[in-house]
Design an enzyme around this catalytic site. Structure first.
Site, PDB file in Angstrom:
ATOM      1  N   ASP A  24       2.295   7.469  -7.946  1.00 27.80           N
ATOM      2  CA  ASP A  24       3.072   7.753  -6.730  1.00 27.80           C
ATOM      3  C   ASP A  24       3.670   6.517  -6.071  1.00 27.80           C
ATOM      4  O   ASP A  24       3.180   5.401  -6.209  1.00 27.80           O
ATOM      5  CB  ASP A  24       2.221   8.524  -5.714  1.00 27.80           C
ATOM      6  CG  ASP A  24       0.935   7.779  -5.331  1.00 27.80           C
ATOM      7  OD1 ASP A  24       0.314   7.152  -6.219  1.00 27.80           O
ATOM      8  OD2 ASP A  24       0.552   7.816  -4.153  1.00 27.80           O
TER       9      ASP A  24
ATOM     10  N   HIS B 279       2.870  -2.765  -0.237  1.00 23.97           N
ATOM     11  CA  HIS B 279       3.423  -1.896   0.826  1.00 23.97           C
ATOM     12  C   HIS B 279       4.488  -2.614   1.666  1.00 23.97           C
ATOM     13  O   HIS B 279       4.891  -2.103   2.700  1.00 23.97           O
ATOM     14  CB  HIS B 279       2.317  -1.310   1.729  1.00 23.97           C
ATOM     15  CG  HIS B 279       1.355  -0.418   0.998  1.00 23.97           C
ATOM     16  ND1 HIS B 279       0.583   0.543   1.625  1.00 23.97           N
ATOM     17  CD2 HIS B 279       1.032  -0.320  -0.318  1.00 23.97           C
ATOM     18  CE1 HIS B 279      -0.167   1.172   0.721  1.00 23.97           C
ATOM     19  NE2 HIS B 279       0.095   0.648  -0.468  1.00 23.97           N
TER      20      HIS B 279
ATOM     21  N   GLU C 140      -2.015   8.824  -4.930  1.00 22.13           N
ATOM     22  CA  GLU C 140      -3.149   7.954  -4.605  1.00 22.13           C
ATOM     23  C   GLU C 140      -3.077   7.523  -3.150  1.00 22.13           C
ATOM     24  O   GLU C 140      -4.083   7.289  -2.504  1.00 22.13           O
ATOM     25  CB  GLU C 140      -3.147   6.716  -5.525  1.00 22.13           C
ATOM     26  CG  GLU C 140      -4.411   5.860  -5.436  1.00 22.13           C
ATOM     27  CD  GLU C 140      -4.454   4.970  -4.205  1.00 22.13           C
ATOM     28  OE1 GLU C 140      -5.528   4.848  -3.602  1.00 22.13           O
ATOM     29  OE2 GLU C 140      -3.418   4.396  -3.835  1.00 22.13           O
ATOM     30  N   GLU C 141      -1.844   7.427  -2.627  1.00 23.11           N
ATOM     31  CA  GLU C 141      -1.631   6.812  -1.312  1.00 23.11           C
ATOM     32  C   GLU C 141      -1.985   7.700  -0.125  1.00 23.11           C
ATOM     33  O   GLU C 141      -2.000   7.233   0.998  1.00 23.11           O
ATOM     34  CB  GLU C 141      -0.165   6.370  -1.164  1.00 23.11           C
ATOM     35  CG  GLU C 141       0.290   5.346  -2.198  1.00 23.11           C
ATOM     36  CD  GLU C 141      -0.232   3.949  -1.917  1.00 23.11           C
ATOM     37  OE1 GLU C 141      -0.979   3.769  -0.953  1.00 23.11           O
ATOM     38  OE2 GLU C 141       0.114   3.043  -2.701  1.00 23.11           O
TER      39      GLU C 141
HETATM   40 NI    NI Z   1      -1.942   1.049  -4.874  1.00 20.65          NI
END
Ligand code: NI
Length: 396
Positions: A79, A369, A137-138
């Protein structure tokens, strides 16, 4: 003996082109339809038995070795994040406000490359590999659980039953060439909390007729800081961070309510218990002492990522054998970041390792991020080599 570094380097153009394609076309958690479609197609082309729709958009590929043996799950997350990319790279995202800013494009590419290498050597493997391409996953992205938990719910650890699990993350906090393979806890467990303070509003000029929730909020914030500094032993670690405070509408009004949110991070289940107990006592106690009502809710996001000592030890041995030119960190590296692979590693022994990926000279050193996040693709070679070699060694 298979030369995994050489094979990973030979396949680098494949890994790079896959990674860049995923990077151009990022998809948010539980929307990895294009990505999952390509993954399924590539695995099918290799002759793996592929199951789609495991955990909504997750894909699983089964590779049977030539001899019987244990079942090893290899996890790769797919993702992207809701970020508008600012790298200016030729392979920058074409999807507005969606970006592979954590490197999961690299993980997906590594997973496919590992499958290629190990499929070529399947007759030498004693056991089964379960390639697990995980969605979301996020975060939850509107679902009741994240991708790792949802794949577990959909039976990814059964049929055939998984004995060990391996996973990895490209890691921009460290230079490419560095590899972090630790025993025990390597990433923190995370909780999210909400605190609602209910006072009694009124005129700012007559505070004695009110119960001021802002004063209570200030006391809660200060008192919570004593958990990490005074309740948790100095050689252990915990984070308690209040990250939002909302209250009030005007300069001359004492508001009715205040709301705080934040996060708790711990590694050790016993430390986690201490933090949660003190959190409850402090919020309740401040409410009593200030004469207001305080409601608090703590929600667990992920447990800590805890590596099995035996499996991590084996991955360390593999790394020492095949990555002689890398800087291997086998003892000290832990991060307060969180990862939902923790759920699988709660159920089966395994190892989560880090693949250093920054390169200061090439300015590939923004943090995960960040809208300018990008990594040195040499990490694809090292990640592929160690993942493939570690899996093969566990199937000897
Ligand atoms: Ni990651």
């Amino acid at each position: 003996m298979i030369d995994f570094m050489k094979e990973a380097r030979t396949l680098f153009p494949y890994a790079q082109s896959m990674r860049r394609d995923f990077h151009v076309h990022p998809e948010l958690g539980f929307h990895e339809v294009r990505t999952g479609g390509i993954v399924a197609k590539e695995l099918e082309a290799l002759g793996l038995e592929v199951t789609k729709g495991v955990g909504k958009t997750g894909v699983v590929g089964l590779l049977e070795g030539g001899k019987p043996g244990p079942v090893i799950l290899l996890r790769f997350d797919m993702d992207a994040l809701p970020i508008n990319e600012e790298t200016g790279a030729e392979y920058a995202s074409q999807n507005p406000s969606i970006m592979h800013a954590c490197g999961h494009d690299g993980h997906t590419a590594i997973g496919l490359t590992v499958a290629k290498i190990l499929q070529n050597h399947r007759s030498e493997l004693a056991g089964t590999l379960k390639f697990c391409f995980q969605p979301s996953e996020e975060g939850l992205n509107g679902e009741e659980m994240g991708g790792n938990e949802m794949m577990i719910r959909d039976g990814v650890l059964d049929g055939p039953k998984v004995d060990y699990a391996l996973a990895m993350h490209v890691w921009n906090e460290k230079p490419v060439g560095w590899m972090g393979i630790g025993k025990g806890p390597v990433m923190a467990g995370a909780e999210q909390f909400e605190i609602k303070i209910i006072g009694k509003g009124g005129h700012a000029a007559t505070p004695h007729l009110t119960i001021d929730p802002i004063i209570a909020a200030a006391q809660v914030v200060s008192a919570l800081q004593s958990i990490a500094s005074r309740n948790v032993a100095p050689l252990q670690s915990a984070v308690v961070s209040v990250t939002t405070i909302h209250s009030g509408t005007a300069f001359n009004i004492i508001p009715q309510e205040a709301e705080l949110t934040g996060t708790i991070r711990t590694f050790d289940p016993a430390v986690r218990q201490i933090v949660l107990e003190r959190f409850e006592q402090i919020t309740r106690g401040v409410g009593e002492s200030m004469g207001c009502k305080i409601e608090s809710k703590v929600k667990r996001i992920t447990p800590a990522v805890i590596n099995n000592d035996d499996i991590a030890g084996k991955v360390q041995n593999t790394a020492q054998r095949i990555l002689s030119d890398s800087e291997l960190d086998t003892s000290s590296y832990v991060t307060m970041g969180a990862e939902d692979m923790a759920f699988m590693l709660e159920k089966v022994p395994g190892c989560f390792f880090f693949v250093g990926s920054n390169n200061h000279e090439r300015h590939l050193d923004y943090g995960h991020h960040h809208p300018k996040f990008d990594f040195d693709e040499e990490a694809l070679v090292r990640g592929t080599a160690l993942m493939a070699a570690a899996a093969a060694d566990l199937l000897k």
